[in-house]
Design an enzyme around this catalytic site. Structure first.
Site, PDB file in Angstrom:
ATOM      1  N   LEU A  48      71.586  29.601  44.077  1.00  0.00           N
ATOM      2  CA  LEU A  48      72.031  29.605  45.730  1.00  0.00           C
ATOM      3  C   LEU A  48      73.554  29.287  45.919  1.00  0.00           C
ATOM      4  O   LEU A  48      73.608  28.445  45.627  1.00  0.00           O
ATOM      5  CB  LEU A  48      71.260  28.471  46.420  1.00  0.00           C
ATOM      6  N   VAL A  49      74.566  30.617  46.104  1.00  0.00           N
ATOM      7  CA  VAL A  49      75.825  29.519  45.681  1.00  0.00           C
ATOM      8  C   VAL A  49      76.185  30.062  47.102  1.00  0.00           C
ATOM      9  O   VAL A  49      76.148  31.162  48.110  1.00  0.00           O
ATOM     10  CB  VAL A  49      76.626  31.320  45.395  1.00  0.00           C
ATOM     11  N   VAL A  50      76.585  29.025  48.331  1.00  0.00           N
ATOM     12  CA  VAL A  50      76.759  29.366  49.762  1.00  0.00           C
ATOM     13  C   VAL A  50      78.443  29.002  50.170  1.00  0.00           C
ATOM     14  O   VAL A  50      79.311  27.862  48.832  1.00  0.00           O
ATOM     15  CB  VAL A  50      75.615  28.247  49.852  1.00  0.00           C
ATOM     16  N   HIS A  54      67.457  26.924  58.311  1.00  0.00           N
ATOM     17  CA  HIS A  54      68.399  27.864  57.632  1.00  0.00           C
ATOM     18  C   HIS A  54      67.235  27.888  56.130  1.00  0.00           C
ATOM     19  O   HIS A  54      66.908  28.848  55.076  1.00  0.00           O
ATOM     20  CB  HIS A  54      69.441  27.679  57.337  1.00  0.00           C
ATOM     21  N   ARG A  73      86.267  30.471  46.847  1.00  0.00           N
ATOM     22  CA  ARG A  73      85.705  31.349  46.972  1.00  0.00           C
ATOM     23  C   ARG A  73      84.387  31.993  46.753  1.00  0.00           C
ATOM     24  O   ARG A  73      84.522  31.999  45.877  1.00  0.00           O
ATOM     25  CB  ARG A  73      86.817  32.675  46.845  1.00  0.00           C
ATOM     26  N   ALA A  91      75.114  27.820  39.448  1.00  0.00           N
ATOM     27  CA  ALA A  91      74.694  28.910  39.135  1.00  0.00           C
ATOM     28  C   ALA A  91      75.972  29.428  38.157  1.00  0.00           C
ATOM     29  O   ALA A  91      76.020  29.796  36.803  1.00  0.00           O
ATOM     30  CB  ALA A  91      74.879  29.188  40.443  1.00  0.00           C
ATOM     31  N   PHE A  92      77.166  28.304  38.108  1.00  0.00           N
ATOM     32  CA  PHE A  92      77.919  28.680  37.073  1.00  0.00           C
ATOM     33  C   PHE A  92      78.013  28.604  35.528  1.00  0.00           C
ATOM     34  O   PHE A  92      78.175  28.752  34.700  1.00  0.00           O
ATOM     35  CB  PHE A  92      79.939  27.732  37.626  1.00  0.00           C
ATOM     36  N   GLU A  93      76.119  27.763  35.177  1.00  0.00           N
ATOM     37  CA  GLU A  93      76.230  27.507  33.856  1.00  0.00           C
ATOM     38  C   GLU A  93      74.967  27.589  33.240  1.00  0.00           C
ATOM     39  O   GLU A  93      74.848  28.008  32.280  1.00  0.00           O
ATOM     40  CB  GLU A  93      75.316  25.911  34.057  1.00  0.00           C
ATOM     41  N   TRP A 125      71.674  22.653  42.441  1.00  0.00           N
ATOM     42  CA  TRP A 125      72.098  23.103  44.037  1.00  0.00           C
ATOM     43  C   TRP A 125      71.894  22.948  44.911  1.00  0.00           C
ATOM     44  O   TRP A 125      70.789  24.436  44.437  1.00  0.00           O
ATOM     45  CB  TRP A 125      73.674  23.021  44.140  1.00  0.00           C
TER      46      TRP A 125
END
Length: 142
Positions: A66-68, A113, A74, A42-44, A13
């Site tokens: 990068l967790v957006v 950004h 949430r 990210a979760f993996e 991502w």
């Protein structure tokens, strides 16, 4: 003299941003000593970090994501779970697992950004390499 090997795990991502952490990492640690692993998100990363650490091949493992806030879930909970999982992977295996997992308060996929975070990830990659080298040196002194 054998050089230590490092693993670098990247979430897919926002790859145009996240991949810059690897570029920064390789400014201090030669790419020929780094194995790169891509994961969906990210979760993996914690599971992959744990599995890589368990091989015994790596002196340290860096993980970047990068967790957006996508407006649906949430993102801060996801980011916290990822960082907790990475810490647990390191503590459970004894292999340093470093996080380049960032959760900006305000991110929009605009050129402005994306440019800011691309540059920031290069710096964070350098910092992860410094941390990897620093923890190796500190552990050698034990």
């Amino acid at each position: 003299m054998t050089h230590p090997r490092f693993a670098f795990v990247k979430a897919a991502w926002h790859a145009e941003i996240v991949d810059q952490a690897y570029a920064g990492f390789c400014e201090l640690i030669d790419a020929e000593h780094v194995d790169v692993f891509d994961v969906p998100g990210a979760f993996e990363m914690p599971l992959m970090a744990r599995d890589l650490a368990a091989t015994g091949k790596y002196a340290a493992i860096a993980c970047a994501a990068l967790v957006v806030d996508g407006g649906i879930y949430r993102h801060d909970f996801v980011a916290q779970a990822v960082v907790d999982g990475l810490m647990r992977a390191g503590l459970d295996t004894g292999v340093p697992v470093l996080s380049v997992s960032l959760t900006p308060h305000h991110f929009q996929p605009t050129e402005h950004h994306i440019g800011i975070y691309r540059d920031h990830f290069v710096e964070k990659g350098r910092e992860a390499a410094q941390a990897a080298l620093g923890i190796l040196k500190a552990r050698e002194a034990l």
